[in-house]
Design an enzyme around this catalytic site. Structure first.
Site, mmCIF file in Angstrom:
data_model
loop_
_atom_site.group_PDB
_atom_site.id
_atom_site.type_symbol
_atom_site.label_atom_id
_atom_site.label_comp_id
_atom_site.label_asym_id
_atom_site.label_seq_id
_atom_site.Cartn_x
_atom_site.Cartn_y
_atom_site.Cartn_z
ATOM 1 N N HIS A 1 46.870 39.368 48.008
ATOM 2 C CA HIS A 1 46.576 38.129 47.280
ATOM 3 C C HIS A 1 47.469 36.978 47.767
ATOM 4 C CE1 HIS A 1 43.632 39.720 44.587
ATOM 5 N NE2 HIS A 1 44.454 40.598 44.054
ATOM 6 N N HIS B 1 48.440 37.520 38.774
ATOM 7 C CA HIS B 1 47.167 38.201 39.028
ATOM 8 C C HIS B 1 46.114 37.840 37.977
ATOM 9 C CE1 HIS B 1 44.094 41.087 39.906
ATOM 10 N NE2 HIS B 1 44.688 41.310 41.061
ATOM 11 N N GLU C 1 42.769 35.928 39.223
ATOM 12 C CA GLU C 1 41.627 36.359 38.406
ATOM 13 C C GLU C 1 41.906 35.938 36.960
ATOM 14 O OE1 GLU C 1 40.672 40.555 38.813
ATOM 15 O OE2 GLU C 1 41.027 40.411 40.960
HETATM 16 CO CO CO Z 1 43.737 42.064 42.744
#
Ligand code: CO
Length: 289
Positions: free
Chosen positions: A230, A167, A198
């Site tokens: 995701h 993540h 990210e």
């Molecule tokens: Co997220």
């Protein structure tokens, strides 16, 4: 006579302790609203219920996800509601296990939620021990790398690359742990890369290395507890900016292998050990000094 009385008293006290102490385990994840992602979380929950060591409850920290699930008639508790529920069940020694990957933003938020509940309801629990997330030590990282590499598809041939999607978050300490994990995976197997959706460990840095490796096939696997939004969209989805589409556009064949980390027994074992070894007792912070 006096010693006999003392012995009796000790026996009475020892017998009385279990009657007052009752333990329970609260598992806390960020959450997912995708039905197909649930086996990862439900599987972890099963590993805990199988131990038959008091009640096991599940809470999600994400308000957005809990609200969505409630609208769909599949409610999941908040941390606060789950702690009240544990108290109602008579639990005095509460274990809370973070199902996050890193001791980063989401984990800090969990600690704040727990402290808030304890402050508002003093004396409800004798102990509240919080287990660390997945990756906090060198040993955790070694174990996680081994477990994940062993979970890769059996038909992977030499030269086939693997890209793991973590993540990441550039506002908290999570990115450093992701960078350490990326380095550990790549060291263990030079055809495995980890990037994050990210934060600083961007896939932009990995794509040129993938191309240079000469790989024709690239297996795609999430490095998250669940294979949720995701994994299904940013990693393997049809949009042209998904990692699968970008790999395809670069002339390689993406092969999604959407298994959440929670589906791997070895990962569940790490969480179980973190619960057993939890030392932070948020109900008795002064004692720990
Ligand atoms: Co997220």
């Amino acid at each position: 006579m006096k010693t006999r009385f003392a012995a009796l008293l000790v026996c009475f006290l020892l017998a009385a302790v279990p009657a007052f102490a009752k333990s329970g385990t609260l598992l806390v994840a960020f959450g997912t609203s995708m039905e197909s992602a649930r086996p990862a979380i439900d599987g972890i929950e099963q590993s805990y219920t199988q131990r038959k060591d008091g009640p096991v409850l599940l809470a999600f920290t994400s308000d957005i996800i809990r609200n969505k699930l409630a609208r769909e008639g599949k409610p999941v508790l908040s941390v606060n509601a789950a702690m009240h529920e544990m108290a109602k069940l008579g639990v005095t020694d509460l274990r809370i296990q973070s199902l996050h990957i890193a001791p980063a933003e989401e984990y800090s938020q969990l600690e704040r939620m727990v402290v808030k509940n304890i402050t508002k309801n003093p004396g409800t629990f004798k102990t509240v021990k919080v287990g660390y997330p997945l990756l906090v030590s060198e040993k955790d990282l070694d174990d996680v790398v081994k477990v994940v590499l062993a979970s890769l598809p059996a038909d992977r041939k030499p030269g086939d690359a693997v890209v793991l999607m973590g993540h990441g978050n550039n506002r908290g300490p999570g990115d450093l742990i992701m960078a350490a994990a990326a380095a550990a995976f790549h060291k263990a197997d030079p055809h495995v890369w980890l990037a994050t959706v990210e934060g600083a460990n961007s896939f932009d840095n990995v794509l040129p290395q993938l191309k240079a490796s000469g790989a024709k096939r690239v297996f795609l696997q999430p490095f998250m507890i669940v294979a949720g939004d995701h994994a299904n969209n940013d990693l393997a989805g049809p949009d042209e900016d998904s990692w699968a589409s970008r790999i395809k556009a670069a002339g390689m064949r993406p092969v999604p292998h959407l298994k959440g980390l929670g589906q791997l027994q070895g990962i569940r074992d790490i969480f179980l050990s973190h619960t057993d070894n939890a030392v932070i007792d948020l109900a008795n912070t002064k004692k720990a000094d």
